[in-house]
Design an enzyme around this catalytic site. Structure first.
Site: not given
Ligand code: GFB
Length: 324
Positions: A110-112, A139, A143, A182
């Site tokens: 993942s890009s993280c 994570y 990775k 996500h």
């Molecule tokens: O997709 P996401 O959960 O993960 O969140 P990351 C991306 C952004 O969306 C964050 C916002 O700024 C969240 O606060 N967001 C807004 C929400 N509303 C929501 C919601 O209802 N649910 C979620 N989930 N987010 C992940 C990594 O990071 O990306 C993993 O933690 C992995 O390890 C993945 O790399 C691809 O993009 O921040």
């Protein structure tokens, strides 16, 4: 039939969003000898069981799409599982593949893996140049160690072990559980349920300012097929669209597609995560792969899939998830 199409390809994590997309795309390209085993029948965290499976099956090619995955909150809540289980799964797969001399191993991450404040767009050589984003460092470290193991085998044994790092993925069979998913599937579900509830307000996390890049899982699957069919000259490739948008913009696109007419509220007690993570995809583009599915088109088809499958979409705990 072309001989290479009969190669035995083991897709670890074939029941997850990524594994399913890879399976579909390999089938479409004429690959007929695909194998997968569910986590109930083979716990990839157990080394002996993985070794026995490899001795019995002797795959030619291994694609590692098996991992404990989740969104920002799941990463932040289960640091031990994201670090330990992911290291166990990938170590067992990499070691068994090395010992049984598979001809190609494709590692997905993942890009993280890249530093929180990496220069944008992020090139592959930004790896390990600075500190990670705290919410998903667990994570990311797992990775990164997978990427480095593949690189070590490549360097020391001259084997075709390659790592593909996709940006944030979405598509059919995504996880729509509001606690572990996500952002993109979470927003589809939140707007859809709010629409059915008389267009009630939707509560989203963070400030809405972070920027993210979204890649449809079928585009990633095509990159994996490309890596199956070609020997890639380097050990690590970014896989993305090269375009990003803010979470606020994403929310308004999804709101329009779902036809929700209510308000959006931002819960700033929830984390934003990394401010931006746009991948530089020029390396894989130069070899001949590029993303084709536009974001609106991809969200529309994912929303249709969600509506058609709403009855079978289950709540997925991180222990059941097995995509990257
Ligand atoms: O997709 P996401 O959960 O993960 O969140 P990351 C991306 C952004 O969306 C964050 C916002 O700024 C969240 O606060 N967001 C807004 C929400 N509303 C929501 C919601 O209802 N649910 C979620 N989930 N987010 C992940 C990594 O990071 O990306 C993993 O933690 C992995 O390890 C993945 O790399 C691809 O993009 O921040």
């Amino acid at each position: 039939m072309n001989n290479s199409k009969r190669k035995k390809i083991y897709i670890a994590g074939h029941n997850g969003m990524v594994g399913r997309a890879i399976w579909r795309n390999l089938k479409k390209h004429g690959y007929s000898n695909l194998i997968g085993v569910s986590s109930k029948d083979l716990d990839l965290r157990l080394q002996n069981n993985v070794n026995t499976f490899f001795r019995e099956q002797q795959p030619d090619i291994v694609i590692d799409a098996a991992a404990v995955v989740g969104g920002i909150l799941a990463n932040d809540t289960y640091p031990y599982e994201f670090l330990m289980d992911n290291m166990l799964i990938q170590n067992n797969l990499i070691k068994a593949s090395h010992k049984t001399d598979v001809e190609k191993f494709i590692f997905l991450g993942s890009s993280c893996i890249y530093p929180k404040n990496a220069v944008q767009p992020i090139t592959e050589n930004a790896l390990l140049t600075n500190a990670l984003e705290p919410t998903n460092q667990w994570y990311a470290i797992a990775k990164i160690s997978g990427v480095k193991l593949c690189e070590a085998i490549r360097k020391q044994y001259n084997k075709d072990f390659v790592s593909l790092m996709p940006t944030n993925l979405y598509g059919t069979h995504d996880n729509f559980d509001l606690k572990t998913s996500h952002v993109l599937p979470a927003l589809i579900r939140k707007f859809h349920e709010a629409k059915l509830n008389n267009h009630s307000p939707v509560v989203l996390w963070g400030s809405g300012n972070p920027l993210r890049e979204f890649l449809h899982v079928d585009d990633l699957a095509k990159a994996v097929v490309f890596a199956v069919e070609n020997t890639l000259p380097e050990n690590l490739y970014n896989v993305g669209t090269g375009k990003d948008i803010s979470i606020k913009e994403l929310a308004s696109i999804i709101q329009e597609i779902v036809a929700h007419k209510g308000a959006i509220k931002w819960d700033t007690s929830k984390p934003d995560g990394t401010p931006r993570k746009l991948l530089d995809v020029s390396k894989i583009n130069a070899l001949g792969w590029e993303a084709k599915i536009g974001l609106k088109e991809g969200i529309k088809s994912t929303y249709h899939w969600f509506c058609d499958n709403i009855d079978i979409i289950k709540e997925v705990s991180i222990h059941e998830s097995n995509t990257v």
